[in-house]
Each structure stands twice: as C-alpha cells, then as structure tokens.
Design a protein around this motif. Structure first.
Motif, PDB file in Angstrom:
ATOM      1  N   VAL A 105       0.854  -1.178   0.000  1.00 15.74           N
ATOM      2  CA  VAL A 105       0.000   0.000   0.000  1.00 15.74           C
ATOM      3  C   VAL A 105       0.898   1.239   0.000  1.00 15.74           C
ATOM      4  N   ILE A 106       0.548   2.237  -0.824  1.00 25.06           N
ATOM      5  CA  ILE A 106       1.298   3.493  -0.832  1.00 25.06           C
ATOM      6  C   ILE A 106       1.212   4.132   0.549  1.00 25.06           C
ATOM      7  N   ASN A 107       2.334   4.611   1.057  1.00 25.13           N
ATOM      8  CA  ASN A 107       2.372   5.098   2.441  1.00 25.13           C
ATOM      9  C   ASN A 107       1.418   6.255   2.708  1.00 25.13           C
ATOM     10  N   MET A 108       1.039   7.023   1.701  1.00 25.05           N
ATOM     11  CA  MET A 108       0.076   8.108   1.887  1.00 25.05           C
ATOM     12  C   MET A 108      -1.359   7.600   1.984  1.00 25.05           C
ATOM     13  N   GLU A 109      -1.576   6.319   1.637  1.00 26.29           N
ATOM     14  CA  GLU A 109      -2.930   5.777   1.608  1.00 26.29           C
ATOM     15  C   GLU A 109      -3.159   4.680   2.646  1.00 26.29           C
ATOM     16  N   ARG A 110      -2.112   4.219   3.311  1.00 29.72           N
ATOM     17  CA  ARG A 110      -2.278   3.139   4.280  1.00 29.72           C
ATOM     18  C   ARG A 110      -2.967   3.649   5.543  1.00 29.72           C
ATOM     19  N   GLU A 111      -3.552   2.755   6.295  1.00 28.73           N
ATOM     20  CA  GLU A 111      -4.287   3.143   7.498  1.00 28.73           C
ATOM     21  C   GLU A 111      -3.373   3.699   8.573  1.00 28.73           C
ATOM     22  N   ALA A 112      -2.161   3.170   8.681  1.00 29.34           N
ATOM     23  CA  ALA A 112      -1.233   3.622   9.712  1.00 29.34           C
ATOM     24  C   ALA A 112      -0.736   5.031   9.395  1.00 29.34           C
ATOM     25  N   TYR A 113      -0.204   5.681  10.415  1.00 27.95           N
ATOM     26  CA  TYR A 113       0.317   7.038  10.249  1.00 27.95           C
ATOM     27  C   TYR A 113       1.490   7.061   9.267  1.00 27.95           C
ATOM     28  N   LEU A 114       1.772   8.234   8.723  1.00 25.35           N
ATOM     29  CA  LEU A 114       2.860   8.417   7.760  1.00 25.35           C
ATOM     30  C   LEU A 114       4.179   8.597   8.498  1.00 25.35           C
ATOM     31  N   THR A 135      12.439  10.760  13.192  1.00 24.78           N
ATOM     32  CA  THR A 135      11.349  10.270  12.363  1.00 24.78           C
ATOM     33  C   THR A 135      10.187  11.249  12.497  1.00 24.78           C
ATOM     34  N   VAL A 136       9.743  11.790  11.381  1.00 28.75           N
ATOM     35  CA  VAL A 136       8.576  12.661  11.368  1.00 28.75           C
ATOM     36  C   VAL A 136       7.353  11.774  11.169  1.00 28.75           C
ATOM     37  N   ILE A 137       6.461  11.773  12.153  1.00 26.11           N
ATOM     38  CA  ILE A 137       5.244  10.972  12.062  1.00 26.11           C
ATOM     39  C   ILE A 137       4.051  11.916  11.931  1.00 26.11           C
ATOM     40  N   ALA A 138       3.116  11.561  11.064  1.00 23.66           N
ATOM     41  CA  ALA A 138       1.986  12.441  10.780  1.00 23.66           C
ATOM     42  C   ALA A 138       0.683  11.651  10.782  1.00 23.66           C
ATOM     43  N   TYR A 139      -0.282  12.165  11.553  1.00 24.10           N
ATOM     44  CA  TYR A 139      -1.630  11.598  11.597  1.00 24.10           C
ATOM     45  C   TYR A 139      -2.572  12.564  10.888  1.00 24.10           C
ATOM     46  N   PHE A 140      -3.324  12.049   9.927  1.00 23.99           N
ATOM     47  CA  PHE A 140      -4.242  12.896   9.173  1.00 23.99           C
ATOM     48  C   PHE A 140      -5.293  12.013   8.497  1.00 23.99           C
ATOM     49  N   GLN A 141      -6.382  12.630   8.078  1.00 22.16           N
ATOM     50  CA  GLN A 141      -7.438  11.883   7.408  1.00 22.16           C
ATOM     51  C   GLN A 141      -7.088  11.677   5.941  1.00 22.16           C
ATOM     52  N   CYS A 169      -8.062   3.193  13.555  1.00 28.78           N
ATOM     53  CA  CYS A 169      -6.880   3.318  14.415  1.00 28.78           C
ATOM     54  C   CYS A 169      -5.643   3.448  13.540  1.00 28.78           C
ATOM     55  N   GLN A 170      -4.905   4.546  13.712  1.00 30.41           N
ATOM     56  CA  GLN A 170      -3.705   4.775  12.912  1.00 30.41           C
ATOM     57  C   GLN A 170      -2.436   4.298  13.621  1.00 30.41           C
ATOM     58  N   LEU A 171      -2.520   4.066  14.927  1.00 29.13           N
ATOM     59  CA  LEU A 171      -1.402   3.506  15.680  1.00 29.13           C
ATOM     60  C   LEU A 171      -1.955   2.510  16.686  1.00 29.13           C
ATOM     61  N   HIS A 172      -1.705   1.227  16.442  1.00 21.26           N
ATOM     62  CA  HIS A 172      -2.225   0.190  17.324  1.00 21.26           C
ATOM     63  C   HIS A 172      -1.362   0.066  18.581  1.00 21.26           C
ATOM     64  N   ILE A 221      -4.374   5.337  18.619  1.00 28.24           N
ATOM     65  CA  ILE A 221      -4.575   6.725  18.190  1.00 28.24           C
ATOM     66  C   ILE A 221      -5.516   6.746  16.989  1.00 28.24           C
ATOM     67  N   ARG A 222      -6.600   7.504  17.119  1.00 25.43           N
ATOM     68  CA  ARG A 222      -7.586   7.671  16.040  1.00 25.43           C
ATOM     69  C   ARG A 222      -7.740   9.166  15.805  1.00 25.43           C
ATOM     70  N   HIS A 223      -7.251   9.639  14.681  1.00 22.09           N
ATOM     71  CA  HIS A 223      -7.232  11.078  14.418  1.00 22.09           C
ATOM     72  C   HIS A 223      -8.436  11.447  13.556  1.00 22.09           C
TER      73      HIS A 223
END
Length: 231
Positions: A20-29, A106-112, A121-124, A219-221
């Motif tokens: 899955v492309i990292n911009m489209e996966r359920e987990a954070y970027l 590591t830059v981590i980003a949570y977004f819709q 859940c973007q971070l289990h 985490i659910r953003h």
C-alpha cells in the motif's frame, strides 16, 4: 537523492501480501531524517552515510523495502530541534540512564485520508522495544537500544494516546487489560517514554503474582488538520 516534500513508498507492514502506498495506508505516515556519520569516506561524490532507524528489526512493522528506504539529511531547523530535545532530557535526567545521542528523527503524521475512515486506528497498541516474557532484551528483535528513552515533540492538531496494562499469565498467555491512562498530546508538548514502562517485571502495587508491562497506542485522528510528531 530524495528531494523536499513527502517521500513515497509502497509498504507491506508485517509482510502483508498487498503493498500500500504510504500516503494511503491506514497507519500514520513516517518520514526519516538522519545526521551524517562523521569520518566516513565512501569513495563516491554522490554517496554519504547517514544514521537511520527502522531498517533493521523495525523494517517488519514499517514495511518499506530496504532498497527503497529514504533517510534524508537534517535541515537547519532539525538541528535546532535536536539541540532543544537533548537539553530537555539533560534537564529532567536523574542520572539513572544516559541521555541518548539524537542522530535520527522520524517525522510521524496523523491525518485523514480519503480511503480511511476517521474512526480507524492509525497507531495500534505496541511497545517500542521488544522483550521476552521474562523481561530480557533481544538485540536481534530491536532497532532501538536497550535502556534508552523515547522522546517525541508534538506539533499541530492534538491527538490522544492511550496506555493499557498487559499481564503475563503464563509463557503462552498474556492478558490485555483496558485503558489505564490517556494523554492528550497538544502542540508544543514533549512526550517521554521510560523503558521500564515496557519491560516485563513484577509491579507489587499492581500485581504481586505476575509480571506486567504497558503498551501504548490506539490513536484515532478525526480532525481535518494534521497532528505531527518528531520522534
């Protein structure tokens, strides 16, 4: 060499069969940045050696192919952040463990995202460091050093981080409890995780008969904005 902006990758976390492309996966970027290793001569004008994270044992959860993993150089602002976080750790340190040398961010980003529901859940729940059921650290199963702090500078929209208690009932069974604590991480907050929170041990104030440890995540953003962490 990767340029500015978001570095795209096709990820297969935990050996998933469909990348899955990292911009489209359920987990954070995740986006990786590292300082250059001093005193290393590569013999090529177009090659440098940088510190990186998540390309060892951590590659399983990240899922990015090692050949395509991009670790970009620190910007001037990142050097400022590194110095600030290092001084923060020195100020709060009680001397019980060394302050880590922050050579990687590591830059981590949570977004819709349009394919991901806001309630996803973007971070289990997880531990940053893996231990055996007896509390022993494994070099082969970890990218993070033993007895080191995790530190994250929070930016942008707030997000809620949950902790839960895990009780080792036997060598084959772990009982996962409900939420024991939640933190709202807001812009400018600094989150520090002590390694003892994740290490299995007997905590008499909780359970004097079993070893326990804590996991964090869930985490659910749901906001339209972006919640960022520099870890």
């Amino acid at each position: 060499m990767p340029g500015p902006g978001i570095s795209l990758s096709a990820d297969s976390p935990y050996n998933a069969t469909k990348p899955v492309i990292n911009m489209e996966r359920e987990a954070y970027l995740r986006q990786h940045f590292g300082m250059e290793v001093p005193g290393v001569v590569t013999g090529r004008n177009d090659t440098v050696m940088r510190y990186t994270y998540g390309t060892g044992a951590g590659v399983i959860s990240v899922g990015s192919p090692q050949m395509h993993s991009a670790t970009r150089p620190f910007s001037d602002d990142m050097h400022v952040v590194r110095n600030y976080l290092t001084q923060f750790l020195l100020d709060i340190s009680d001397g019980s463990m060394p302050v880590p040398n922050l050579v990687h961010l590591t830059v981590i980003a949570y977004f819709q995202r349009w394919k991901v529901k806001p309630s996803t859940c973007q971070l289990h729940y997880h531990r940053d460091v893996t231990y055996s059921q007896k509390g022993n650290y494994s070099v082969k199963k970890n990218s993070q050093r033993e007895n080191t702090l995790t530190i994250i500078l929070c930016l942008g929209e707030p997000r809620v981080l949950h902790f839960r208690l895990c009780t080792i009932m036997s060598s084959q069974r772990v009982q996962y409890g409900s939420i024991v604590k939640e933190f709202t991480l807001e812009h400018g907050d600094i989150f520090v995780l002590h390694p003892d929170d994740e290490r299995p041990m007997v905590r008499p104030e909780i359970d004097s008969n079993h070893m326990t440890y804590f996991q964090h995540g869930d985490i659910r953003h749901k906001s339209d904005g972006v919640s960022i962490g520099l870890a």
